[in-house]
Every structure is written in C-alpha cells, then in structure tokens.
Design a protein around this motif. Structure first.
Motif, mmCIF file in Angstrom:
data_model
loop_
_atom_site.group_PDB
_atom_site.id
_atom_site.type_symbol
_atom_site.label_atom_id
_atom_site.label_comp_id
_atom_site.label_asym_id
_atom_site.label_seq_id
_atom_site.Cartn_x
_atom_site.Cartn_y
_atom_site.Cartn_z
ATOM 1 N N GLY A 70 27.405 45.085 65.833
ATOM 2 C CA GLY A 70 28.655 45.733 65.454
ATOM 3 C C GLY A 70 29.589 44.803 64.697
ATOM 4 N N THR A 71 29.661 43.531 65.107
ATOM 5 C CA THR A 71 30.514 42.576 64.407
ATOM 6 C C THR A 71 29.994 42.318 63.003
ATOM 7 O OG1 THR A 71 31.086 41.530 66.520
ATOM 8 C CG2 THR A 71 31.553 40.275 64.529
ATOM 9 N N ARG A 72 28.691 42.264 62.841
ATOM 10 C CA ARG A 72 28.133 42.118 61.502
ATOM 11 C C ARG A 72 28.488 43.309 60.623
ATOM 12 N NH1 ARG A 72 21.988 40.011 62.996
ATOM 13 N NH2 ARG A 72 22.491 37.796 63.247
ATOM 14 N N ASP A 73 28.526 44.501 61.219
ATOM 15 C CA ASP A 73 28.833 45.705 60.438
ATOM 16 C C ASP A 73 30.324 45.826 60.131
ATOM 17 O OD1 ASP A 73 26.172 46.387 60.455
ATOM 18 O OD2 ASP A 73 26.365 48.027 61.902
ATOM 19 N N MET A 74 31.186 45.522 61.115
ATOM 20 C CA MET A 74 32.619 45.740 60.963
ATOM 21 C C MET A 74 33.359 44.520 60.436
ATOM 22 S SD MET A 74 33.129 48.895 61.845
ATOM 23 C CE MET A 74 34.905 48.966 62.090
ATOM 24 N N GLY A 75 32.741 43.358 60.572
ATOM 25 C CA GLY A 75 33.420 42.131 60.181
ATOM 26 C C GLY A 75 34.139 41.505 61.365
ATOM 27 N N GLU A 76 34.326 40.206 61.304
ATOM 28 C CA GLU A 76 34.954 39.461 62.388
ATOM 29 C C GLU A 76 36.375 39.932 62.668
ATOM 30 O OE1 GLU A 76 37.490 36.194 63.884
ATOM 31 O OE2 GLU A 76 37.443 37.019 61.849
ATOM 32 N N GLN A 77 37.033 40.513 61.671
ATOM 33 C CA GLN A 77 38.416 40.968 61.846
ATOM 34 C C GLN A 77 38.529 42.116 62.848
ATOM 35 O OE1 GLN A 77 36.662 41.165 59.060
ATOM 36 N NE2 GLN A 77 36.750 43.229 58.184
ATOM 37 N N TRP A 78 37.414 42.777 63.147
ATOM 38 C CA TRP A 78 37.437 43.860 64.138
ATOM 39 C C TRP A 78 38.031 43.380 65.452
ATOM 40 C CZ3 TRP A 78 35.047 44.377 68.968
ATOM 41 C CH2 TRP A 78 35.104 45.648 69.534
ATOM 42 N N TRP A 79 37.751 42.167 65.813
ATOM 43 C CA TRP A 79 38.202 41.642 67.097
ATOM 44 C C TRP A 79 39.724 41.502 67.165
ATOM 45 C CZ3 TRP A 79 35.158 40.848 71.325
ATOM 46 C CH2 TRP A 79 33.777 40.925 71.114
ATOM 47 N N ARG A 80 40.368 41.343 66.051
ATOM 48 C CA ARG A 80 41.816 41.084 66.038
ATOM 49 C C ARG A 80 42.640 42.319 65.695
ATOM 50 N NH1 ARG A 80 39.679 37.062 62.856
ATOM 51 N NH2 ARG A 80 40.636 37.960 60.995
ATOM 52 N N ARG A 81 41.995 43.433 65.435
ATOM 53 C CA ARG A 81 42.709 44.608 64.939
ATOM 54 C C ARG A 81 43.419 45.335 66.076
ATOM 55 N NH1 ARG A 81 38.955 48.108 61.534
ATOM 56 N NH2 ARG A 81 38.308 48.997 63.530
ATOM 57 N N ALA A 82 44.740 45.468 65.963
ATOM 58 C CA ALA A 82 45.525 46.210 66.950
ATOM 59 C C ALA A 82 45.307 47.704 66.745
ATOM 60 C CB ALA A 82 46.998 45.861 66.813
ATOM 61 N N ARG A 83 45.552 48.490 67.795
ATOM 62 C CA ARG A 83 45.289 49.927 67.744
ATOM 63 C C ARG A 83 46.559 50.736 67.946
ATOM 64 N NH1 ARG A 83 39.536 50.133 67.259
ATOM 65 N NH2 ARG A 83 39.099 47.935 66.900
ATOM 66 N N GLY A 84 47.486 50.621 67.027
ATOM 67 C CA GLY A 84 48.680 51.458 67.051
ATOM 68 C C GLY A 84 49.598 51.219 68.234
ATOM 69 N N GLY A 85 49.515 50.055 68.846
ATOM 70 C CA GLY A 85 50.397 49.750 69.952
ATOM 71 C C GLY A 85 49.967 50.311 71.289
ATOM 72 N N LYS A 86 48.989 51.205 71.295
ATOM 73 C CA LYS A 86 48.557 51.819 72.547
ATOM 74 C C LYS A 86 47.421 51.039 73.207
ATOM 75 C CE LYS A 86 49.839 56.522 71.192
ATOM 76 N NZ LYS A 86 49.346 57.922 71.008
ATOM 77 N N LEU A 87 46.615 50.402 72.407
ATOM 78 C CA LEU A 87 45.474 49.653 72.921
ATOM 79 C C LEU A 87 45.576 48.204 72.489
ATOM 80 C CD1 LEU A 87 42.497 52.089 72.156
ATOM 81 C CD2 LEU A 87 43.516 51.624 74.380
ATOM 82 N N PRO A 88 45.157 47.291 73.349
ATOM 83 C CA PRO A 88 45.108 45.893 72.921
ATOM 84 C C PRO A 88 43.985 45.695 71.910
ATOM 85 C CG PRO A 88 44.080 46.142 75.065
ATOM 86 C CD PRO A 88 44.679 47.480 74.726
ATOM 87 N N ALA A 89 44.053 44.626 71.173
ATOM 88 C CA ALA A 89 42.946 44.290 70.284
ATOM 89 C C ALA A 89 41.734 43.904 71.125
ATOM 90 C CB ALA A 89 43.353 43.132 69.367
ATOM 91 N N PRO A 90 40.529 44.123 70.617
ATOM 92 C CA PRO A 90 39.328 43.734 71.371
ATOM 93 C C PRO A 90 39.358 42.283 71.838
ATOM 94 C CG PRO A 90 38.711 45.085 69.492
ATOM 95 C CD PRO A 90 40.180 44.824 69.361
ATOM 96 N N GLU A 91 39.945 41.407 71.026
ATOM 97 C CA GLU A 91 40.073 40.001 71.414
ATOM 98 C C GLU A 91 40.786 39.862 72.752
ATOM 99 O OE1 GLU A 91 38.823 36.814 69.982
ATOM 100 O OE2 GLU A 91 40.315 36.899 68.368
ATOM 101 N N GLU A 92 41.855 40.622 72.927
ATOM 102 C CA GLU A 92 42.630 40.574 74.163
ATOM 103 C C GLU A 92 41.842 41.152 75.331
ATOM 104 O OE1 GLU A 92 46.194 39.843 76.433
ATOM 105 O OE2 GLU A 92 45.357 39.078 74.566
ATOM 106 N N VAL A 93 41.098 42.221 75.066
ATOM 107 C CA VAL A 93 40.265 42.829 76.112
ATOM 108 C C VAL A 93 39.234 41.821 76.612
ATOM 109 C CG1 VAL A 93 38.548 44.614 76.592
ATOM 110 C CG2 VAL A 93 40.593 45.174 75.264
ATOM 111 N N LEU A 94 38.607 41.115 75.683
ATOM 112 C CA LEU A 94 37.607 40.112 76.062
ATOM 113 C C LEU A 94 38.237 39.004 76.889
ATOM 114 C CD1 LEU A 94 34.711 38.968 75.808
ATOM 115 C CD2 LEU A 94 35.459 37.841 73.695
ATOM 116 N N ARG A 95 39.414 38.565 76.488
ATOM 117 C CA ARG A 95 40.056 37.425 77.155
ATOM 118 C C ARG A 95 40.547 37.781 78.544
ATOM 119 N NH1 ARG A 95 45.059 35.402 77.841
ATOM 120 N NH2 ARG A 95 46.046 37.099 76.665
ATOM 121 N N THR A 96 41.148 38.961 78.690
ATOM 122 C CA THR A 96 41.821 39.323 79.942
ATOM 123 C C THR A 96 41.047 40.320 80.795
ATOM 124 O OG1 THR A 96 43.019 41.152 78.891
ATOM 125 C CG2 THR A 96 44.053 38.962 78.835
#
Length: 298
Positions: free
Chosen positions: A72-98
């Motif tokens: 999925g990261t190869r398909d979406m690009g590394e920036q997928w991990w940092r992309r915020a979701r309209g203030g309602k969801l954390p970025a995937p990076e935050e989900v992984l960390r916490t």
C-alpha cells in the motif's frame, strides 16, 4: 479434499506474493528488509516492535498486515502516513505511534487496522469511493444497496464489502417500473494491499517466523504433559504422523505442527483442539487447563 483445497489456496497465494513482492516464498526477514525501504527505518522499527509483541500464534497475521502496508505504501507513496483526515481522524503515523483505535476497525490490532485503512484508500484511488456498503455473508444479489438519486438503468455503482474489497451493483428497472440493483459478483475485486495481506498470510503459514530475537521465543520449552495429550489427540483424530511431527518439546515444535495439521480445513470437532494448542504455544497455562478439560471431556 480439504488438503487439496488448502494447497490450491497456497499455490494462488504464492503466485500473488511473487507478483506483488517479487518473492518466490514469503520470508519474514525479506519482508522486513523490503518494508524498511518503503516505510522508512523509524516506522519499520515500530512495526517490528508490534510484530514481536504479538503472541507467536498471531505473528504470521501481523506480518501479513505488514505486507499489506508495504504494498500500500508503494502504491500511495510515503506521504500517506502523514496525511491528516479532515480533523476527525489522526494521520496513520499517529495511529502507528500511539496505537489509537479508529472506527470501523477497533476490533483489529494496530497493524491490521492500518493495513485495512491503506487497502481501502488504494481501492478508492483505483475505483473511486464506494457509493454503498454491503455484507457478502449473504449472497442475495437483488436490491442490497440504497440507490443514489441520479441512478439510471445500466449504471454500475461501486460497492464496498470488506477492507479493500469492491464489487459493482448494476442498476436495473424492475417489472413494476421501480429501479433496483443486482450485485455483479463477477466484478468482485480486491486492492493490491488487501491481496498482499491475504496472500502473505496464506503462503507463509503460521510459522515459525524468526525475527532474530535473543533468546529465541520459538525455543521456549512447553508443558510436556499437555503437549503429549494434544499431539496424541491430533493423531487419534486423523492427523498423520508426519503432520504431528516428533514429540513437541519447544514452542516452535507446536507452531510447526499446527501449521502442518491444516486445522482450518478440518471439521468443527478440531476447534477445541485448536484453542488448546494455541494456549500451549502462547504460554497461557490457565487457558490451556480449561481447554484441555474441554477436549478430554468430549
């Protein structure tokens, strides 16, 4: 028949692994090395930490989720991990960390949750956002989804049924003049991350999947008396001597035997054995005692 079906599934899974990851056979060390290149060292270190922290009977599942994240990261690009979701969801990076739980995947582990998320995002990128959701536990094809206001006969509507899974509903006009829809099961497809996750888990099997730990968790001794009872039960209920293997002394022996027995393709009577042998492999004595009582009483 069950054995042939299991081998067919493995053959297809190995083909997909070869197509998606370029591996002839799935290997945990190779997966981590490839994931490091796509996810980066810090994210991979956190993912590996989560894999190592899971029970050994779930390690294959966690590695399969990592395979989905790699593709999925190869398909979406590394920036997928940092992309915020309209203030309602954390970025995937935050989900992984916490290890933040997010709907609708709160019953999944962190890696499974992220794999489902990226599988859906890739599916949306390829086929557009789904207009409806359905449950394929029922194979009824007619009128399973609510139609959009601009529906017209012949229009195909993208429907979600699973993480990364899509199929089309075709709008039709019923004999009474009303509009309805028929699910086109021939259009069923999965995004590449979802295919990678499924195929890695099936092709790799339960393990052992060693990740260079010291001490080796697969070398931990198991309860010898319980191991003998469970191995004997498997032999008496249809497992071959080759499948059961030599007497189980270590966790790795148990994991390998579970994999060879192909429990998932066996009848319901094996479920109690499965739960007991998982408790043995995962070092849970209280649960093991309860499960042993169940199968010895049956």
């Amino acid at each position: 028949m069950r054995e042939a079906r299991a081998e067919d599934a493995r053959t297809e899974a190995r083909r997909l692994i070869r197509d998606l990851l370029g591996e002839e056979r799935p290997d945990a060390a190779v997966l981590l090395r490839e994931a490091r290149g796509a996810l980066g060292a810090d994210r991979l270190a956190r993912c590996a930490e989560l894999v190592r922290g899971a029970p050994l009977t779930r390690r294959s599942t966690e590695l399969a989720a990592l395979a989905g994240l790699l593709v999925g990261t190869r398909d979406m690009g590394e920036q997928w991990w940092r992309r915020a979701r309209g203030g309602k969801l954390p970025a995937p990076e935050e989900v992984l960390r916490t290890a933040t739980a997010i709907d609708p995947w709160t019953d999944l582990t962190v890696l499974e949750m992220l794999a489902a998320w990226i599988a859906d995002d890739v599916a949306d990128e390829v086929w557009g956002r789904p207009a409806a959701v359905t449950d394929l536990n029922s194979w009824q094809a007619e009128d399973r989804v609510e139609l959009p206001e601009d529906a017209a006969p012949g229009r195909r509507i993208v429907v979600s049924f699973d993480a990364g899974g899509r199929l089309d509903a075709v709008v039709v006009r019923r004999p009474d003049g009303d509009l309805g829809s028929d699910l086109d099961f021939d259009s069923l497809r999965y995004s590449r991350p979802a295919e990678a996750q499924w195929s890695w888990g099936v092709a790799a099997g339960l393990g052992p999947h060693r990740l260079g730990e010291d001490p080796d968790p697969y070398a931990q001794p198991v309860d010898g008396a319980a191991a003998a009872i469970l191995r004997d039960w498997a032999l008496r209920h249809g497992a071959s001597a080759e499948q059961a293997g030599a007497p189980w002394r270590f966790t790795g022996d148990v994991i390998a035997a579970i994999e060879r027995v192909d429990w998932m393709w066996r009848s319901g009577e094996w479920f109690g054995w499965w739960r007991a042998v998982v408790a043995l492999a995962d070092g849970e004595p209280d649960r093991l005692a309860a499960r042993l009582e169940e199968i010895t009483a049956s």
